[in-house]
Each structure stands twice: as structure tokens, then as C-alpha cells.
Write a protein that holds these residues in place. Structure first.
Motif, mmCIF file in Angstrom:
data_model
loop_
_atom_site.group_PDB
_atom_site.id
_atom_site.type_symbol
_atom_site.label_atom_id
_atom_site.label_comp_id
_atom_site.label_asym_id
_atom_site.label_seq_id
_atom_site.Cartn_x
_atom_site.Cartn_y
_atom_site.Cartn_z
ATOM 1 N N GLN A 2 -8.559 -2.965 32.771
ATOM 2 C CA GLN A 2 -7.585 -3.919 33.299
ATOM 3 C C GLN A 2 -6.167 -3.588 32.836
ATOM 4 O O GLN A 2 -5.911 -3.400 31.657
ATOM 5 N N LYS A 115 -9.784 -9.577 45.414
ATOM 6 C CA LYS A 115 -10.947 -8.692 45.381
ATOM 7 C C LYS A 115 -10.646 -7.337 44.748
ATOM 8 O O LYS A 115 -11.557 -6.560 44.501
ATOM 9 N N HIS A 116 -9.383 -7.051 44.483
ATOM 10 C CA HIS A 116 -8.998 -5.734 43.972
ATOM 11 C C HIS A 116 -9.376 -5.607 42.496
ATOM 12 O O HIS A 116 -9.257 -6.556 41.724
ATOM 13 N N ALA A 117 -9.808 -4.409 42.100
ATOM 14 C CA ALA A 117 -10.200 -4.159 40.712
ATOM 15 C C ALA A 117 -9.026 -4.324 39.740
ATOM 16 O O ALA A 117 -9.217 -4.683 38.586
ATOM 17 N N GLU A 118 -7.819 -4.048 40.213
ATOM 18 C CA GLU A 118 -6.609 -4.167 39.385
ATOM 19 C C GLU A 118 -5.569 -5.022 40.121
ATOM 20 O O GLU A 118 -4.583 -4.509 40.646
ATOM 21 N N ASP A 158 -4.462 2.464 44.723
ATOM 22 C CA ASP A 158 -5.879 2.790 44.837
ATOM 23 C C ASP A 158 -6.156 4.236 44.445
ATOM 24 O O ASP A 158 -7.121 4.526 43.751
#
Length: 162
Positions: A2, A115-118, A158
Motif C-alpha cells: 500500500q 476496486k483498485h489495488a492502490e 497500473d
């Protein structure tokens, strides 16, 4: 892994305090290490959005690059094919979201951000694109350029985070 808003803001502040020659040297180094990524950021697609918009795309891409580099120590080279695939996927996400007919860009990107990882990277993009015209830090971004800019910058994020 993160990333935090503080990490992005620290890099932003550091870059803002650099002399123009030092910033140019950083961009040249990125060009050597990751030519396809920098080529994408400085492509005709970015320039067609406008000179100011192209500068904003480049600067935010450098912020993202240096943030990832600080945390990982280095950034892996990104292929042109990977960038093209990510961009196509991001345009598809936008087309799917736009079919829901929301009124504001922020409304149909909120789902993408959540929904994004970061998510901090996407919040950073949104903050830059949604500056108020009366804001003294207004970047002067044309309304018609905001969606393509978001897609380009999300593609950069991304690619760097993949």
C-alpha cells in the motif's frame, strides 16, 4: 504493497523544489530506464490534448514513477505491449462505466478507485483533474481532456504497480 497519500505528496513536494535541469535529468533517466513508459506519456495522444495537459500528464507520471522507485529501489522496464493492454483495459472500464450515465466523472470513477489495488494513485489523479477554476493551484485542464488524461494516468499507475 500500500502506498499512502503522504508518499505521493512527499515526492510531489520534492519535485516542485527541484531546478528545471534536475527535473530534466530525472526525465532523461526515466527515458533510459523505461523508454516505452516515457514514450507513452509523451505520445501524440497526450500532446493532442493540449500542451498544458501534456505537461500535467508528464509531471504526474514522474511523481508516480519516483514514488514507486523510492519504495522499491528500482522500477522494472515496462513493455509497449503491456502498456497497450493496460490502456485498452482502462478504456473498456470507462466505456462500461459511462454506459451507466453518471453526471460527473468522479461518479463513474469512484467504483474504479474503490476496486483498485492502490487507490491513492487514482485519488491523486482525481484531485489533479478536479481542481476548481477558482483554485490558485488550478492546472487549467480542459474539461474534454479529463477522461483521456485519467485513462492515460491510470494506465501509467497500473503499469508501474503491476
Amino acid at each position: 504493497m500500500q502506498y499512502t497519500a503522504d508518499e505521493l505528496n512527499d515526492v510531489l513536494e520534492w519535485l516542485h523544489n527541484l531546478e528545471e535541469d534536475a527535473l530534466t535529468a530525472i526525465i532523461d533517466k526515466i527515458a533510459d530506464e523505461n523508454p516505452h513508459l516515457l514514450g507513452y506519456v509523451m505520445s501524440d495522444d497526450a500532446l493532442m490534448l493540449g500542451e498544458n495537459e501534456a505537461e500535467v500528464i508528464l509531471f504526474i507520471a514522474v511523481v508516480f514513477y519516483k514514488t514507486v522507485e523510492r519504495k522499491l529501489g528500482q522500477v522494472e522496464a515496462i513493455s509497449e505491449e503491456a502498456i497497450d493492454q493496460l490502456q485498452d483495459a482502462n478504456w473498456q472500464l470507462f466505456e462500461d462505466a459511462e454506459n451507466k450515465k453518471p453526471a460527473e466523472m468522479a461518479e463513474y470513477v469512484n467504483e474504479l478507485v474503490e476496486k483498485h489495488a492502490e487507490p491513492e494513485f487514482l485519488y491523486y489523479i482525481l484531485d489533479a483533474l478536479e481542481e476548481e477554476e477558482s483554485d490558485e493551484d488550478d492546472l487549467g485542464i480542459e474539461e474534454s481532456a479529463k477522461v483521456p488524461m485519467f485513462v492515460m494516468l491510470k494506465t501509467v499507475a497500473d503499469a508501474l504497480l503491476d
